[in-house]
Design an enzyme around this catalytic site. Structure first.
Site, PDB file in Angstrom:
ATOM      1  N   SER A 117       0.762  -1.325  -0.088  1.00 34.09           N
ATOM      2  CA  SER A 117       0.100   0.090  -0.041  1.00 34.09           C
ATOM      3  C   SER A 117       0.818   1.310   0.013  1.00 34.09           C
ATOM      4  CB  SER A 117      -0.909   0.076   1.171  1.00 34.09           C
ATOM      5  OG  SER A 117      -1.612   1.371   1.427  1.00 34.09           O
ATOM      6  N   TYR A 141      -1.910   0.499   9.822  1.00 32.86           N
ATOM      7  CA  TYR A 141      -2.132  -0.316   8.778  1.00 32.86           C
ATOM      8  C   TYR A 141      -0.843  -0.019   7.894  1.00 32.86           C
ATOM      9  CZ  TYR A 141      -3.589  -0.678   4.199  1.00 32.86           C
ATOM     10  OH  TYR A 141      -3.693  -1.184   2.549  1.00 32.86           O
ATOM     11  N   LYS A 145       1.888  -3.085   6.876  1.00 28.00           N
ATOM     12  CA  LYS A 145       2.229  -3.264   5.473  1.00 28.00           C
ATOM     13  C   LYS A 145       3.748  -3.111   5.103  1.00 28.00           C
ATOM     14  CE  LYS A 145      -1.696  -4.374   3.423  1.00 28.00           C
ATOM     15  NZ  LYS A 145      -2.032  -5.309   2.421  1.00 28.00           N
TER      16      LYS A 145
END
Length: 345
Positions: A117, A141, A145
Site C-alpha cells: 500500500s 495499517y 504493510k
C-alpha cells in the site's frame, strides 16, 4: 502449474482470479470469508474456506496442487480502524503473512506477489511519490504493510530461489468492465464505493473528513486506480518473476490526483443524482495528498494501464452498485453497514 490467491473471494482478489483465468492459469483460492463472499469465486475454481495462516489448510493446498506462485491479498485494510485496534492489524497483516511466507519457503515456492500500500509512505512531501521516498507510515495499517515488505526483503536475501513483487497500491476503485466482479464489501469504507451507494439510494449521503487540509479545496487528494488495471499490474509482476526478473517494489497508480470534493462531484455528474455531503472533522491517519509515480511498474513490468479515467472508474462502480441494488444481498450477512468513506489508502 497453479497459482494460489489468498483473499480471492474479496474485492481485488476476485478480480485477480478472473484475470488469471483469462490468461489460462490454474487457480486455487483460500479465504476465510470475513470480508469476502464465496459467490465471488468463479465456478470451477478450487476454493478453500480457511484462514491464510491455517497450516493444515495450506498443507492440503500445497499437497493437492502444484503451486508455483502466491498472490497475497488477504488482510485488514481500514486505516482508522487500525489506529483504534493496532494489534489486530499487526496480527492480520504482518504475523499471518509471516506464517504464509514461512510455508511458501518450506514448500519451495519461487514467486510471491504481495498486496502492499501507498500507506507505507505516510505524508511523503513528494508529488508524485517515487519508490525512493522515505517510508514513514502514519497508521498501524501502513506500518503493518511496511513490516511485511521488510520480511519479504530479508527472506529473499536468505533464500536466493525466492523472489517477490510488492505492489504499493494507491486508491483502488471501479469494477470489472464485464461485471463479473465488483466491490461488494459488507462494510463500505472507500469513497467512490460509498458515493456510488448514495447515488443509487442505498444511503442518504456521504461524509467528508476534514476540509482544512493544505490542498486546493481543503479536502484530501488521492490517486484513484481502476481495479482491472491494478490486477493487470499483478499479472505482469508474475510474468516478470517467472522470466527470472529480480524482486521488485513498485507503485501502482496513475500519477494524477483528485480531491474528495472532486470525486463526489464527479459521481453526481456521472450518475445524474444529487446527494448530501456533510463536512466532519479530520481523522487520525489521513495524509493530505498522495499521488503515485508509477514509472517503475510501467518500464520494468511493462505495465500499460487501459482504464486511466476517473469517469470510467466511476461508471463501472455505479453499474456494479446498481446491479447489487437490483439483486439485493446474496445472504442476510452480506448487507453493508452505514459507515463513512475512507480518505486514506
Amino acid at each position: 502449474m497453479t497459482v494460489l490467491v489468498t483473499g480471492g473471494a474479496g474485492y481485488i482478489g476476485s478480480h485477480m482470479v478472473w484475470k488469471l483465468l483469462d490468461r489460462n492459469e490454474q487457480v486455487v483460492v483460500i479465504d476465510d470469508l470475513s470480508t469476502g463472499h464465496a459467490w465471488a469465486v468463479p465456478d470451477g475454481v478450487a476454493f478453500v474456506h480457511a484462514d491464510v495462516a491455517d497450516k493444515s489448510a495450506l498443507d492440503r493446498i500445497f499437497s493437492e496442487h502444484q503451486i508455483d506462485a502466491v498472490f497475497h491479498f488477504a488482510g485488514a485494510i481500514i486505516v482508522p480502524e487500525s489506529v483504534e485496534f493496532p494489534l489486530k492489524y499487526y496480527r492480520e497483516n504482518a504475523s499471518k503473512t509471516g506464517a504464509l511466507i514461512d510455508h511458501a519457503i518450506e514448500r519451495r515456492i519461487a514467486h510471491f506477489i504481495y498486496s502492499s500500500s501507498a500507506a507505507v509512505y505516510g505524508a511523503p512531501g513528494m508529488d508524485p511519490v517515487t519508490e525512493a521516498a522515505p517510508c514513514a507510515p502514519e497508521s498501524p495499517y501502513g506500518t503493518s504493510k511496511l513490516v511485511t515488505e521488510w520480511m519479504l526483503r530479508d527472506v529473499a536475501a536468505a533464500n536466493p530461489a525466492f523472489r517477490y513483487a510488492a505492489l504499493r497500491y494507491f486508491n483502488v476503485a471501479g469494477a470489472d468492465p464485464d461485471m463479473r466482479s465488483g466491490q461488494s464489501s459488507r462494510v463500505s469504507t472507500h469513497l467512490i464505493k460509498i458515493a456510488a451507494e448514495a447515488a443509487v439510494g442505498k444511503r442518504d449521503g456521504v461524509s467528508i473528513f476534514g476540509d482544512d487540509f493544505p490542498t486546493p479545496d481543503g479536502t484530501c487528494v488521492r490517486d484513484y486506480i481502476h481495479v482491472s488495471d491494478l490486477v493487470e499490474a499483478h499479472y505482469q509482476a508474475l510474468v516478470h518473476l517467472r522470466a527470472g526478473g529480480p524482486s521488485i517494489i513498485a507503485n501502482c497508480g496513475y500519477g494524477s490526483g483528485y480531491s474528495v470534493r472532486q470525486v463526489i462531484e464527479a459521481v453526481k455528474a456521472v450518475s445524474g443524482v444529487d446527494f448530501e455531503a456533510i463536512i466532519g472533522p479530520r481523522r487520525p491517519g489521513d495524509a493530505a495528498m498522495i499521488v503515485a509515480d508509477s514509472t517503475l511498474a510501467r518500464t520494468v513490468l511493462n505495465w500499460s494501464p487501459q482504464l486511466d479515467d476517473l469517469e470510467t472508474i466511476i461508471r463501472h462502480a455505479l453499474e456494479w452498485e446498481r446491479r447489487l441494488a437490483e439483486q439485493g444481498p446474496k445472504t442476510p450477512s452480506d448487507q453493508d453497514s452505514q459507515v463513512c468513506p475512507e480518505n486514506s489508502i
